[in-house]
Each structure stands twice: as C-alpha cells, then as structure tokens.
Design a protein around this motif. Structure first.
Motif, PDB file in Angstrom:
ATOM      1  N   PRO A  47       0.817  -1.231   0.000  1.00  0.00           N
ATOM      2  CA  PRO A  47       0.000   0.000   0.000  1.00  0.00           C
ATOM      3  C   PRO A  47       0.841   1.267   0.000  1.00  0.00           C
ATOM      4  CG  PRO A  47      -0.036  -1.031   2.176  1.00  0.00           C
ATOM      5  CD  PRO A  47       0.608  -2.015   1.243  1.00  0.00           C
TER       6      PRO A  47
ATOM      7  N   CYS B 183       2.086   1.764  -3.462  1.00  0.00           N
ATOM      8  CA  CYS B 183       0.931   2.146  -4.285  1.00  0.00           C
ATOM      9  C   CYS B 183       0.641   3.631  -4.130  1.00  0.00           C
ATOM     10  CB  CYS B 183      -0.284   1.312  -3.885  1.00  0.00           C
ATOM     11  SG  CYS B 183      -1.829   1.805  -4.670  1.00  0.00           S
ATOM     12  N   GLY B 184       0.559   4.081  -2.878  1.00  0.00           N
ATOM     13  CA  GLY B 184       0.267   5.495  -2.626  1.00  0.00           C
ATOM     14  C   GLY B 184       1.368   6.412  -3.119  1.00  0.00           C
TER      15      GLY B 184
ATOM     16  N   TYR C 288       1.257   6.873  -6.891  1.00  0.00           N
ATOM     17  CA  TYR C 288       0.271   7.869  -7.326  1.00  0.00           C
ATOM     18  C   TYR C 288       0.772   9.286  -7.071  1.00  0.00           C
ATOM     19  CZ  TYR C 288      -3.445   4.460  -8.173  1.00  0.00           C
ATOM     20  OH  TYR C 288      -4.202   3.444  -8.681  1.00  0.00           O
TER      21      TYR C 288
ATOM     22  N   VAL D 260      -7.370  -5.185  -6.274  1.00  0.00           N
ATOM     23  CA  VAL D 260      -6.360  -4.139  -6.130  1.00  0.00           C
ATOM     24  C   VAL D 260      -5.816  -3.728  -7.496  1.00  0.00           C
ATOM     25  CG1 VAL D 260      -4.062  -3.619  -5.219  1.00  0.00           C
ATOM     26  CG2 VAL D 260      -5.724  -4.811  -3.787  1.00  0.00           C
TER      27      VAL D 260
ATOM     28  N   GLY E  16      -6.669  -0.105  -8.621  1.00  0.00           N
ATOM     29  CA  GLY E  16      -5.442   0.676  -8.688  1.00  0.00           C
ATOM     30  C   GLY E  16      -5.162   1.198 -10.089  1.00  0.00           C
TER      31      GLY E  16
ATOM     32  N   PHE F 188      -6.033  10.050  -3.707  1.00  0.00           N
ATOM     33  CA  PHE F 188      -6.178   8.593  -3.690  1.00  0.00           C
ATOM     34  C   PHE F 188      -4.886   7.930  -3.205  1.00  0.00           C
ATOM     35  CE2 PHE F 188      -6.092   4.373  -5.701  1.00  0.00           C
ATOM     36  CZ  PHE F 188      -7.315   3.877  -5.269  1.00  0.00           C
TER      37      PHE F 188
ATOM     38  N   THR G 132      -4.493   5.677   0.179  1.00  0.00           N
ATOM     39  CA  THR G 132      -4.026   4.296   0.026  1.00  0.00           C
ATOM     40  C   THR G 132      -2.858   3.999   0.963  1.00  0.00           C
ATOM     41  OG1 THR G 132      -4.710   4.274  -2.304  1.00  0.00           O
ATOM     42  CG2 THR G 132      -3.144   2.599  -1.614  1.00  0.00           C
TER      43      THR G 132
ATOM     44  N   GLY H 193      -3.405   1.404   3.892  1.00  0.00           N
ATOM     45  CA  GLY H 193      -2.579   0.201   3.789  1.00  0.00           C
ATOM     46  C   GLY H 193      -1.791  -0.075   5.043  1.00  0.00           C
TER      47      GLY H 193
ATOM     48  N   TYR I 152     -14.360   8.770  -1.223  1.00  0.00           N
ATOM     49  CA  TYR I 152     -13.019   8.665  -0.632  1.00  0.00           C
ATOM     50  C   TYR I 152     -13.061   8.027   0.749  1.00  0.00           C
ATOM     51  CZ  TYR I 152     -10.634  11.453  -4.204  1.00  0.00           C
ATOM     52  OH  TYR I 152     -10.074  11.890  -5.385  1.00  0.00           O
TER      53      TYR I 152
ATOM     54  N   PHE J 181     -11.472   4.388   1.671  1.00  0.00           N
ATOM     55  CA  PHE J 181     -10.485   4.326   2.746  1.00  0.00           C
ATOM     56  C   PHE J 181     -10.796   3.171   3.703  1.00  0.00           C
ATOM     57  CE2 PHE J 181      -9.060   5.706   7.007  1.00  0.00           C
ATOM     58  CZ  PHE J 181      -7.698   5.809   6.765  1.00  0.00           C
TER      59      PHE J 181
ATOM     60  N   ASP K 177     -10.406  -0.192   1.883  1.00  0.00           N
ATOM     61  CA  ASP K 177      -8.996  -0.550   1.702  1.00  0.00           C
ATOM     62  C   ASP K 177      -8.386  -1.096   2.992  1.00  0.00           C
ATOM     63  OD1 ASP K 177      -8.821  -0.017  -0.959  1.00  0.00           O
ATOM     64  OD2 ASP K 177      -7.826   1.924  -0.759  1.00  0.00           O
TER      65      ASP K 177
END
Length: 498
Positions: A188, A191-192, A195, A277, A281, A314, A318, A322, A374, A378, A381
């Motif tokens: 996570p 991933c964040g 972005y 995901v 994602g 986002f 994430t 995560g 959102y 959240f 997730d």
C-alpha cells in the motif's frame, strides 16, 4: 544454554530423518522458554543483520510497487500519447504480469536450490536498466513499450518470488508475521507513493510522463548495492531448527504443494485480492476524473495536465489505509489466535466480506459525492489490506521449508495470472462494451467504468469465501508442514543458542 536431544533419541532421529520421521516440536531442554531461542544464531546471522536485511528487502519491494503505480497515476497521459482506448490500455497489465508469473516458476525452482541473493541482485539490476530505458520510448511506439514491459515483468519476478522465503528463514514463527507485515506494508505504501510521485512529477513538467518513470531505477540500484553488501543468504529451514534440502524434482514438489488444501484456498482468496487491487489501482485515477466531470460539469480535458489532485488524494489515502490495514490484520490475528488456531484465515475472510460492502457503496456514490467515495474507499482498503501479511504467512507455514520458494512461485503464478494481470483488461473490456450504448455521452462514459468496477465487489465476496474454506484445513496442513519430509535430507538437528 544448549538445546540437545538425549543420546539414543538423537541417534534415532538422525537415522529416521530420511525416512520421514517427524522431529518433535519441543527441541529445547525441558523447562526452557521458547522465546529465548533466538533464530538468527541458528541461521548464522545476527539479530541486527537480520533486521537490516528485512529493511533492505522491504525497501526494494517498495520501489518495485511504486514503479507499477506510477504507471497507473500517469495512465490518462499515456492513453493520450499512445492513442489507446480502455481495452487496449489493459494490455499493459496482462503483458507485464504474464511474463512475471511464467518467470516466477523458474525462479521458484532455482530459489529452492541456488543462492537466492545473487538471483535477486541480477534480476533487479536488469529491472533497473529496462525501467530506465522505457522512459525514453517515443509516444507513438506502443508495441515497443509492451515488449519492454514483458522483460520488466520477468526481471521483477526474481525479487518478488524469492524475498519472502528469505524473510521466512530469518525469523522465528512468533516474529515472522510481524516481519512479513513490515515487508508487505510496502504494497500500500508503494501504491500510494506511486500515485503521488507520478501525478506530482507529471504535473510539474507539464504532462511529460516519461520523467516520472526515471525515479524508480535510481532507487532500485541503491537497493541492489545494499543487498550485495549487507544481505546474507540464510539456511533453508533454519527457522524450524533444521537445515534441509529437497531430493525430489520440481514436479514432485508441485504435486506435494497441490495437496495442501489450505494453501490452495488461501491462494485463490489472495487471487481475488490481487484482482481487485489491480483493477481499482489501475483504473481509479481515470474513474475519479470521469466522476469529477459529472459532478462539476466540466468540459473534457483538453490540456496535458488534468485533475491530478485526485491521484494525489487517492495515493495518500491508500498509504494510510494500507499501513493501518496490514498492521491491524497481523495484531488482530495474533490476539485472536490465542482463542482460535484458525484465526489467520478467519480474519482474512471476514475482513474481505466487510470490504466488499464498502467498496461497492463507494463506487456507487462516486457521481453523487466524491467525499463519501473517498471515505468509503479508505475503510474498504483497510479491511482489504488486513489480509496481505496474514495470507503471505499462511502460504509459507502450511508448506515444508524445503518447498516454500516453489510454493511462493506457484502462488504468485495463480494470484497474478488470474488476478491483477487480467483484471485491468477485463474491467476495461466491460467498460468499452457498456460505453457502446452511448459513445458520445460524458455521463455514460462514467457509468460504463462504474458498472465495470462494481464487479470487483462480488469478486471480493468470493475471495472471502475462499479464506473461510481455508480455515477448515489449516491446522492439519500446518502440522504436516512441521514434519521432516520423507524426500528431504536433514543436515542439522542439533542447535546451539546463546
């Protein structure tokens, strides 16, 4: 204090070890505290070096995940550059993951028989070079981009397949779940950050997405150097007080692994997680952009930089979700396990069932309130990420130590091939088919992707069921994994600890 077997018993175990006789689980002196048995000396690696090795592996994992989601963050720009629709864009994921999972099988075989550190170093060096070269591909050359993504997947699989088995050999059982959570929190977090970095760099450079792809290679090379200098290859099975190796073929190993029903159901459950995901994602930035157009009645984007604050938001959510999810999942399972030995798959299963509800409602409300979307994403997730580290631990401890790298490769093949490798393509295909009902409507462009993403909620429910099924077999499979295999040679059964 020296842990030992009494004379006759020790000789009997040595003689029977190659005949499949199991070692007793209490291989320390009577009255000894198991918590005092420190694994790193067993493996010939100090506690400090084990922690350093873990942090280096987690860092490299973070970089590889981050690189993948930088691509997702800049997806609108890439679509514009390559002039591809939703369905064709989904090919990026399936080409990368197809190469990734096929290569993982090779690395799984080699990982149970060769030096894993050097395999990972070579693979990540190739990964860094290819990732850097990709950033120079001309906008119109989409075919070349796909070919290099396939090579990138083959190189990345070397690390992802072998790293968890290294961690498994470095830490004892009671520490292993927490240490795996540190490794898996990179998912996570990466991933964040992907972005955030992808959107920020692309926005700052006026929509030039190529520069965002040049950050991960430099970070990866640093990780490779640290791995060469500081990470040492641990003995296989050292965490279980036995160093052993398989005498059988790869097909024999695969046959034995396939008999572990808890492993199979856990792998299928993890597949649905990767499917969801991967799909969300990949398509989240585009989906949120289309939702904002409906809410704010904005005209279609005509500039290089388009609403990248959605990717930023986002990404931040994430990261936070995560970290909370991975840590919470491990701690809840650890405490619940005191009352129920099947706690691990139960926590995963019920967490996913709860996540499905929140994700469905979040997608449904996207054109009504982005704030509500959102918030619900959240929460969803957090519940979904609870199973990342737990499921990884399950797939290791229900399999014999000498087959864990092969099992990891087999699991990766299934979870990625039928998960995040195909989910962006499937979701993009559903979106394209639905969009044909009204090709020129901004609202229907949003609806088509919304309906496609809603399918992920039902996939998550299916995954929750797989984890619950796994709970029926996990105790028996774990007991078998703790025994010495009849087709393995036991190298060391006498352990000295400080």
């Amino acid at each position: 204090m020296t842990a030992h077997y009494k004379g006759a018993e020790n000789m009997a175990l040595l003689e029977n070890s190659t005949q499949g006789t199991s070692l007793p689980s209490h291989d320390v002196e009577k009255g000894a505290d198991p918590q005092e048995q420190d694994l790193p000396p067993r493996a010939g690696i100090s506690s400090t070096r084990s922690i350093i090795s873990l942090l280096i592996l987690a860092y490299i994992n973070l970089v590889t995940i981050m690189a993948s989601f930088i691509g997702a963050a800049i997806l609108p720009n890439m679509q514009a550059s390559f002039k591809t629709d939703d369905h064709i864009t989904g090919l990026i994921s399936i080409v990368f993951m197809g190469s990734y999972v096929l290569s993982a099988l090779v690395y799984g075989y080699l990982g149970d028989r060769c030096n894993r550190i050097w395999i990972m170093c070579v693979g990540m060096t190739i990964w860094s070079v290819v990732e850097f070269y990709i950033s120079f591909i001309p906008d119109e050359n989409f075919i070349q981009y796909l070919v290099l993504k396939a090579l990138l997947g083959a190189a990345e699989a070397s690390f992802s397949t072998l790293a968890p088995s290294i961690i498994d050999n470095l830490f004892v059982e009671d520490k292993r779940s927490r240490m795996l959570s540190i490794f898996n929190v990179a998912v996570p977090l990466g991933c964040g950050l992907g972005y955030i970095i992808g959107s920020t760099v692309t926005n700052a450079l006026g929509g030039n997405w190529h520069w965002a792809l040049r950050i991960p290679p430099a970070l990866s090379i640093l990780g490779v150097l640290l791995m060469i200098i500081l990470v040492k290859e641990p003995s296989r099975g050292a965490a279980d007080n036995r160093k052993s190796f398989s005498l059988k073929t790869w097909l024999s190993d695969m046959k034995q692994i396939s008999k572990k029903r808890s492993f199979i159901f856990c792998t299928l459950g993890t597949t649905t997680v990767h499917f969801t995901v991967g799909a969300i994602g990949f398509w989240a930035p585009e989906f949120l952009l289309r939702a904002r157009k409906i809410l704010e009645e904005t005209a279609p984007c005509q500039t290089a930089v388009c609403n990248y604050h959605d990717s930023m938001i986002f990404g931040i959510l994430t990261v936070v979700a995560g970290i909370i999810g991975v840590v919470a999942g491990v701690e809840i399972a650890k405490r619940f396990k005191k009352y129920n030995p099947r706690a691990d798959p139960l926590v995963c299963g019920f967490g996913m069932l709860g996540s499905a509800i929140f994700l469905f409602v979040a997608i449904y409300l996207a054109n009504i309130s982005l704030v509500a979307t959102y918030v619900l994403i959240f929460i969803g997730d957090i519940l979904l990420m609870m199973n990342f580290s737990i499921a990884a631990d399950i797939r290791l401890y229900v399999v014999s130590p000498v087959r864990r790298t092969t099992a990891q490769a087999m699991s990766m093949m299934i979870t990625h091939l039928f998960g995040d490798a195909i989910s962006p393509l499937i979701i993009g295909g559903i979106s394209n088919l639905t969009k044909r009902l009204d090709l020129y409507s901004t609202l229907w462009s949003f609806r088509s992707l919304q309906y496609a993403l809603m399918a992920c909620s039902f996939v998550v429910i299916l995954g929750g069921g797989f984890f619950l099924l796994s709970s029926f077999y996990i105790e028996k499979d774990r007991e078998k994994a703790e025994m010495v295999d009849e087709d393995c040679v036991l190298e060391d059964v006498i352990v000295t600890s400080p």
